[in-house]
Design a protein around this motif. Sequence first.
Motif, PDB file in Angstrom:
ATOM      1  N   PHE A 277       0.896  -4.295   4.247  1.00 35.07           N
ATOM      2  CA  PHE A 277      -0.192  -4.489   4.979  1.00 35.07           C
ATOM      3  C   PHE A 277      -0.614  -5.977   4.974  1.00 35.07           C
TER       4      PHE A 277
ATOM      5  N   THR B 224      -9.858  -3.384  15.250  1.00 35.37           N
ATOM      6  CA  THR B 224      -9.589  -2.118  14.989  1.00 35.37           C
ATOM      7  C   THR B 224      -8.270  -1.707  15.580  1.00 35.37           C
TER       8      THR B 224
ATOM      9  N   PRO C 114      -3.631  -7.950   6.544  1.00 33.25           N
ATOM     10  CA  PRO C 114      -5.047  -7.912   7.050  1.00 33.25           C
ATOM     11  C   PRO C 114      -5.390  -8.679   8.240  1.00 33.25           C
TER      12      PRO C 114
ATOM     13  N   THR D 258      -7.276   6.134   8.745  1.00 33.36           N
ATOM     14  CA  THR D 258      -8.323   6.361   7.655  1.00 33.36           C
ATOM     15  C   THR D 258      -8.863   5.095   7.185  1.00 33.36           C
ATOM     16  N   GLN D 259      -7.929   3.816   7.487  1.00 33.36           N
ATOM     17  CA  GLN D 259      -8.561   2.657   7.057  1.00 33.36           C
ATOM     18  C   GLN D 259      -9.134   1.797   8.091  1.00 33.36           C
ATOM     19  N   GLY D 260      -9.461   2.527   9.141  1.00 37.05           N
ATOM     20  CA  GLY D 260     -10.297   1.948  10.055  1.00 37.05           C
ATOM     21  C   GLY D 260      -9.762   1.426  11.440  1.00 37.05           C
TER      22      GLY D 260
ATOM     23  N   TYR E 280       0.855   5.752   0.675  1.00 36.33           N
ATOM     24  CA  TYR E 280       0.019   6.766   1.334  1.00 36.33           C
ATOM     25  C   TYR E 280       0.819   7.848   1.367  1.00 36.33           C
TER      26      TYR E 280
ATOM     27  N   VAL F 238       0.801  -1.304  -0.110  1.00 38.00           N
ATOM     28  CA  VAL F 238       0.019  -0.209  -0.053  1.00 38.00           C
ATOM     29  C   VAL F 238       0.889   1.262   0.046  1.00 38.00           C
TER      30      VAL F 238
ATOM     31  N   TYR G  83      -2.586   7.097   8.174  1.00 35.36           N
ATOM     32  CA  TYR G  83      -3.143   6.158   7.081  1.00 35.36           C
ATOM     33  C   TYR G  83      -3.911   5.043   8.026  1.00 35.36           C
ATOM     34  N   ALA G  84      -3.460   4.429   9.082  1.00 35.39           N
ATOM     35  CA  ALA G  84      -4.253   3.372   9.552  1.00 35.39           C
ATOM     36  C   ALA G  84      -5.610   3.720  10.031  1.00 35.39           C
TER      37      ALA G  84
ATOM     38  N   TRP H  31      -4.393  -1.800  15.244  1.00 37.85           N
ATOM     39  CA  TRP H  31      -3.420  -2.209  14.236  1.00 37.85           C
ATOM     40  C   TRP H  31      -2.162  -2.305  14.904  1.00 37.85           C
TER      41      TRP H  31
END
Length: 390
Positions: free
Chosen positions: A159, A165, A161, A233-235, A148, A146, A230-231, A167
């Motif tokens: 990343f 929530t 997965p 913004t991705q949840g 950013y 990824v 970034y993390a 990380w």
Amino acid sequence: MFGRAPVAPVRPRRWMRRLVMWLVLLLGVFYVGVGWYVSGEIIAGIEVTDPEVGHEIDIVELSAGSITLDVSDYSRAAEDRDAVMGLRWEGGYARVGPATGAGTIETRPFTLLEGTPPPVGASIADLDGFAFPGDPTSLGLDFAKVSYPGPDGDLSAWFVPGTGTRWIVAVHGLGAAPREFLRMLDSTRELGMPTLIVSYRNDPGAPATEGALILAGQEEWEDVAAAVEYATTQGATDVVLYGASMGGALVLSYLLEEPAAPVAGVVLEAANADLRHAIDLRSGEALPIGGPIGDSFLAVGRVFTTMRTGIDFDTVDYVARADDLTAPMLVFHGRDDTTVPFAVGAALAAARPDLVEFHALDDTGHVRAWNEDPEAYRAILRAFLEGLGS
């Protein structure tokens, strides 16, 4: 009737004054020269260079399940003797276990992970502390590359997965690579935490700085901030930061610069938490003399380093600034670390015993917590992560 003529006062001879002046001048020139040399050594230690893979290990014998090596030319032979390591050569990669044998001839358990077995011969292979080849797929894990926005241009990351929530955001050491954290992933995979293994300035493909220098987090903390942003913004609702070696300095700087950041916990391994102290402890490598004279050389060298790079040694002394840290920390540091000496990690732990769970690792070198005892490392890391709560 006739008195003696008064004796004129004796004045210091001109040649004596000139001699003293020349000696002072020569001493000043000498200190400038030594200080400039010392600053060059310091700067070389914070410069990102292309890693050189030198095949400095001879393969003496290979049999089913074991390999015999001659490590005469391997600089960390004693440090890594009891460690689980990677072994790489042209065309393959293996994991080798702790060594047995006498002197520089050692036999290790051998498991081929990639490619074809190595030939017997001189200067065939090298030992690799990262212990896994390639990328997370070597662990059977899916991942994505990824990108950013960072402060000076786009940054990239691996990343992996997961669920939940919270990380993990992992920051590698100076001149290292994301592959450094495959050992961590091997230990955390069962927790299923989404994991972002990040790059920062002067990494391959990342924005470059003048001289390719890393200023121990003084400026690079902004790259960590970009990764955390970034993390979120991705949840991600919060993160656990993991910093290895110089990556630990970047993490500590970010924590101090962004005290309200959504950080649930921190893991540090061999973190360069005080660059000045680390330099002082390692000064014997560059200076033939210690004591007050050696200390004065180092002081002058640091002044020149600041002049040449802009680094502020007080700013990057995260031990002295530890009162402002707030997140719980798990800290690993090997007693045999020759890169970031053990005393640096011990000082950080002593500065904040209320925050730091400190693991002083016997017979362990630089960033070798997993390598020396994978099962113990896994248990400690998982207990800390699970103990952070929701």
